[in-house]
Scaffold this active site. Structure first.
Site, PDB file in Angstrom:
ATOM      1  N   HIS A   1     -12.833  69.474  35.524  1.00 44.32           N
ATOM      2  CA  HIS A   1     -12.466  69.401  34.120  1.00 44.32           C
ATOM      3  C   HIS A   1     -11.096  68.740  34.013  1.00 44.32           C
ATOM      4  O   HIS A   1     -10.272  68.843  34.931  1.00 44.32           O
ATOM      5  CB  HIS A   1     -12.387  70.799  33.505  1.00 44.32           C
ATOM      6  CG  HIS A   1     -13.711  71.458  33.311  1.00 44.32           C
ATOM      7  ND1 HIS A   1     -13.882  72.462  32.387  1.00 44.32           N
ATOM      8  CD2 HIS A   1     -14.917  71.270  33.896  1.00 44.32           C
ATOM      9  CE1 HIS A   1     -15.142  72.872  32.420  1.00 44.32           C
ATOM     10  NE2 HIS A   1     -15.788  72.156  33.340  1.00 44.32           N
TER      11      HIS A   1
ATOM     12  N   GLU B   1      -8.450  69.536  32.438  1.00 47.72           N
ATOM     13  CA  GLU B   1      -7.329  70.461  32.569  1.00 47.72           C
ATOM     14  C   GLU B   1      -7.035  70.790  34.033  1.00 47.72           C
ATOM     15  O   GLU B   1      -5.884  70.796  34.467  1.00 47.72           O
ATOM     16  CB  GLU B   1      -7.605  71.776  31.834  1.00 47.72           C
ATOM     17  CG  GLU B   1      -7.873  71.644  30.362  1.00 47.72           C
ATOM     18  CD  GLU B   1      -9.366  71.606  30.042  1.00 47.72           C
ATOM     19  OE1 GLU B   1     -10.097  70.771  30.633  1.00 47.72           O
ATOM     20  OE2 GLU B   1      -9.800  72.386  29.194  1.00 47.72           O
TER      21      GLU B   1
ATOM     22  N   CYS C   1     -12.145  76.127  28.412  1.00 47.77           N
ATOM     23  CA  CYS C   1     -13.181  77.101  28.757  1.00 47.77           C
ATOM     24  C   CYS C   1     -12.550  78.245  29.561  1.00 47.77           C
ATOM     25  O   CYS C   1     -11.362  78.185  29.904  1.00 47.77           O
ATOM     26  CB  CYS C   1     -14.278  76.404  29.564  1.00 47.77           C
ATOM     27  SG  CYS C   1     -13.754  75.953  31.249  1.00 47.77           S
TER      28      CYS C   1
ATOM     29  N   CYS D   1     -10.850  77.032  32.877  1.00 48.83           N
ATOM     30  CA  CYS D   1      -9.593  76.321  32.652  1.00 48.83           C
ATOM     31  C   CYS D   1      -8.507  77.257  32.125  1.00 48.83           C
ATOM     32  O   CYS D   1      -7.349  77.146  32.525  1.00 48.83           O
ATOM     33  CB  CYS D   1      -9.830  75.147  31.713  1.00 48.83           C
ATOM     34  SG  CYS D   1     -10.861  73.866  32.473  1.00 48.83           S
TER      35      CYS D   1
END
Length: 148
Positions: free
Chosen positions: A52, A54, A82, A85
Site C-alpha cells: 500500500h 502508506e 485501512c 496501514c
C-alpha cells in the site's frame, strides 16, 4: 506547505499509480517542511498485498531518517488508511495523518474505526480527514468504472 498543497502531491502519486495499472492511491510524508517519501500503491506490480502507498512511504521515510520513529512526520494519503496501514502508522509513531477520500469499506482513522485516537493504545495521532475529498474520490471512482 498547506494541507491542500501536500494532498496535491499525494494526488500526483495516485495518478502515477493509475498510469501503472494500480489502484490510484498516493501518499507522501513530510518532515520539517521537506518531502522525505512519495509513493503509490504497488500491489499489482509486486504481487504483494502489503504494498500500500502508506506502507511504502513509511519504509522510505524511516530509511531516509535512519530511524523507525517518525515522531515529527505528517503522512498525507488520498484514501483513508485501512487497518494494516493504521497499524503501521501507529507503530512508526507518525504525528499527523491527512487523508482525502473516506474509506467506507475499511477506514481506520475515522470512518469505520479510529485507531489513531484509541486511548487504549500508547500513541495517538492527529487526524485531518476529507482534504480534497472530491478529487480523491473521483480518481478512485473513475478508475473502478473503467477497470473493474
Amino acid at each position: 506547505m498547506t494541507n491542500d498543497e501536500l494532498m496535491e502531491l499525494a494526488i500526483q502519486e495516485a495518478i502515477s499509480a493509475k498510469n501503472a495499472g494500480e489502484v490510484p492511491i498516493g501518499a507522501v510524508i513530510e518532515i520539517d517542511g521537506q518531502i522525505v517519501a512519495s509513493r503509490h500503491n504497488e500491489r499489482e506490480t509486486t504481487n504483494d498485498p502489503t504494498s500500500h502507498a502508506e506502507i511504502l512511504a513509511i519504509r522510505d521515510a524511516a530509511k531516509f531518517g535512519k530511524n523507525w520513529r517518525l515522531e515529527t512526520a505528517t503522512l498525507v494519503v488520498t484514501l483513508e488508511p485501512c487497518p494494516m496501514c493504521a497499524g503501521a502508522i501507529w507503530a512508526s509513531r507518525i504525528k499527523k495523518v491527512i487523508w482525502g477520500a473516506p474509506n467506507i469499506e475499511a477506514g481506520s482513522l475515522g470512518s469505520l474505526y479510529n485507531l489513531g485516537v484509541d486511548p487504549r493504545l500508547n500513541h495517538q495521532i492527529e487526524i485531518v480527514g476529507e482534504v480534497k475529498s472530491l478529487e480523491c474520490s473521483e480518481l478512485l471512482s473513475n478508475f473502478f468504472s473503467v477497470n473493474r
